[in-house]
Each structure stands twice: as C-alpha cells, then as structure tokens.
Design a protein around this motif. Structure first.
Motif, short mmCIF file in Angstrom:
data_model
loop_
_atom_site.label_atom_id
_atom_site.label_comp_id
_atom_site.label_asym_id
_atom_site.label_seq_id
_atom_site.Cartn_x
_atom_site.Cartn_y
_atom_site.Cartn_z
N ALA A 85 31.10 31.64 -37.37
CA ALA A 85 30.34 30.40 -37.51
C ALA A 85 31.14 29.38 -38.32
N THR A 88 34.21 28.06 -36.35
CA THR A 88 33.85 27.12 -35.28
C THR A 88 33.04 25.94 -35.81
N ASN A 90 30.10 25.78 -37.08
CA ASN A 90 28.78 25.83 -36.49
C ASN A 90 27.73 25.99 -37.59
N GLY A 132 30.66 21.68 -35.37
CA GLY A 132 30.36 22.53 -34.23
C GLY A 132 29.07 22.12 -33.54
N ASN A 134 27.70 24.75 -30.89
CA ASN A 134 27.54 25.67 -29.76
C ASN A 134 26.39 26.64 -30.03
N HIS A 138 25.71 30.83 -36.43
CA HIS A 138 25.70 29.62 -37.23
C HIS A 138 25.37 29.96 -38.68
#
Length: 291
Positions: A85, A88, A90, A132, A134, A138
């Motif tokens: 997470a 990325t 996120n 992020g 996606n 997360h």
C-alpha cells in the motif's frame, strides 16, 4: 515513492573538462574509488567552481533537506499488504484535514539560526504521499495535525514543522515535512557534456546520510550487461564531489535500460555543512523527495 531512471541521452550543455589545480584541503575519501584522469580533473573543476562562488554563498543561507521529507511510523510496516500500500501510495482518508494555523513556518537549526518559509497545507502534504487510487491494499489515515520533526539538512540537523498523519494500526504517525526547500542557486559550472559516458555518469539521487556524517548512500546506475557502477570521491574543505562511472561489460544480448544501484561511500571526515556535488551535472545532491 522512489523511482529508478532509465538510460537516455540528456539535453545538457557541453563543457570541456577542466584541468585545474587542487582546492584547499583536498583528499581522496575512503570507501570510494579515487577519480582518475579527466574524471579527476572534472571533479576538481566542479569543486573549484563552487569554492567561494555566489552560488555557494546562496546555498549556505538556504534550507536544503538531506533526509527524506517523509518519515514512516515506528515499526512500519507490519504486513506485506501495508508495504504494498505504501509503495503504491494507496491511502484512504478517514478524517477531515485541518487548515494550517499560519502561512509560514520556521526551520530551526540545532547549532543556532532559523529561516522562515511558506507552510505547506495538510491537503498538499497528504496528496504528496497518497497519489495512488487502485483497489489493492491501502493505509487508512484517521487523524492529521501539525507538529514538528527533525531532519538532516545541508546546514546540519534542524527542527521543522511537519504534518503528522495517524495511520490505523500504528502507534506513531507518518510525518510529512510541511516546508518546501529553498530554490537552489544556478550552479557556477555547466554539465560535463551533452550526454553521459561510461567514464562519467550523473548520479540518480542521494539516498541517505548516516548519522555519523561520514557515510552516505547514493543511487548510481548500471546497465544490464555492466559489472556495476563505481563512485569516486573528492573531498575539499567546503565540498564533497562524487564522480559516478560504469565499469566493465559482459558479452551477450543486453537490454538498454539502466538499473539503480545503491552505493555507499565513506568520507575522511563528516560531511557537515560541506556541499555535496555531482561531478557530471555540477549540481548539489539533496533529499530525493525534494521537500
């Protein structure tokens, strides 16, 4: 949050390599191979150009982070999902972001002295780490407040304002420095050439300066069929110049991409407030996050 750069010709101005005399206090640093021939001349030229220059004087008056401006919670990260997470970027925001209590904040150096700079808002700070979006793992932010943190700068350790983001499942917050760096001065020397060569290649970025100040890690580059990068070190009284090169070549079919390789060098004495410079570009190396 840290990305590798691909090998490509760089649109840089031509500079003939300068064979200049040594600067005061010059020495070869331990832990890195000493520059040789025209590479050494280039390193000396960079050090000489910065010595006593208007750019050097401007640099010593500014705020330039050498540490990452994002500091992770203690023990981060607990799980592979949390690691993914963060990698990325996120995040999920489960709180209201507060307004900044003031328009400016102060850098306070441990040895004395301070500098007032515009304060970054909570939204801008959050967006800089949460890019992020996606459907994968997360991290959830449950609170945000303005506080302080300490980090290493080109003028030594400093206390700076930081946004503290509480992350679900962690006892200490993720900290994002709430000040942008000072604008770097125009370097007093042009890049070494229009494009890099194996003998002299720009460093990708500074990764870390160890707390003893004598060891530092930079991200150098290598090709798929190279033996690896080397980093030469030239120390003077007021600067440290790093010269990256690419060593050896293996046979066979090779791809064209460049791979980032962390390289640690050890200095004869702590970096302190000396300017850390890249021999190819002639520019200072600072925090990868840029403030």
């Amino acid at each position: 949050m840290r990305r590798h750069t691909a090998r490509a010709a760089m649109p840089l101005s031509v500079l003939a390599l300068l064979a200049v005399g040594g600067c005061g206090g010059e020495q070869a640093a331990g832990g890195g191979s000493r520059p040789e021939g025209t590479t050494q001349a280039r390193a000396r030229a960079v050090a000489e150009a910065w010595h006593g220059s208007r750019a050097a004087r401007a640099w010593t008056k500014g705020y330039h982070p050498l540490d990452d401006v994002v500091q992770l919670p203690d023990g981060a990260f607990h799980t592979d999902a949390d690691k993914r997470a963060y990698a990325t970027e996120n995040f999920v925001l489960d709180t209201a972001l507060p307004a900044a209590p003031a328009r400016t904040g102060r850098v306070k150096w441990s040895h004395g002295g301070s500098l007032t700079l515009p304060l970054t808002g909570a939204r801008e700070a959050y967006d800089s780490v949460a890019r992020g979006g996606n459907d994968g793992p997360h991290l959830t932010v449950t609170d945000a407040r303005l506080g302080e943190t300490t980090l290493l700068t080109s003028r030594g350790p400093a206390t700076v304002p930081a946004w503290l983001f509480t992350i679900e499942g962690y006892d200490t917050p993720l900290k994002r420095v709430a000040l942008g760096p000072s604008r770097p001065p125009a370097p007093p020397i042009r890049p070494a050439a229009k494009a890099p060569s194996d003998e002299l290649w720009p460093l990708a970025r500074l990764v870390d300066v160890y707390r003893d100040g004598r060891s530092l890690t930079v991200l150098a580059q290598r090709g798929a069929c190279d033996e690896g990068p080397a980093v030469g070190v030239l120390e003077t009284d007021d600067s440290v110049v790093l010269s990256a090169s690419i060593t050896g070549h293996k046979g066979g079919v090779c791809t064209s991409e460049m791979l980032g390789v962390p390289k640690t060098v050890t200095l004869k004495r702590p970096l302190g407030d000396r300017i850390l410079l890249d021999a190819f570009t002639g520019r200072p190396l600072t925090s990868p996050s840029g403030g």
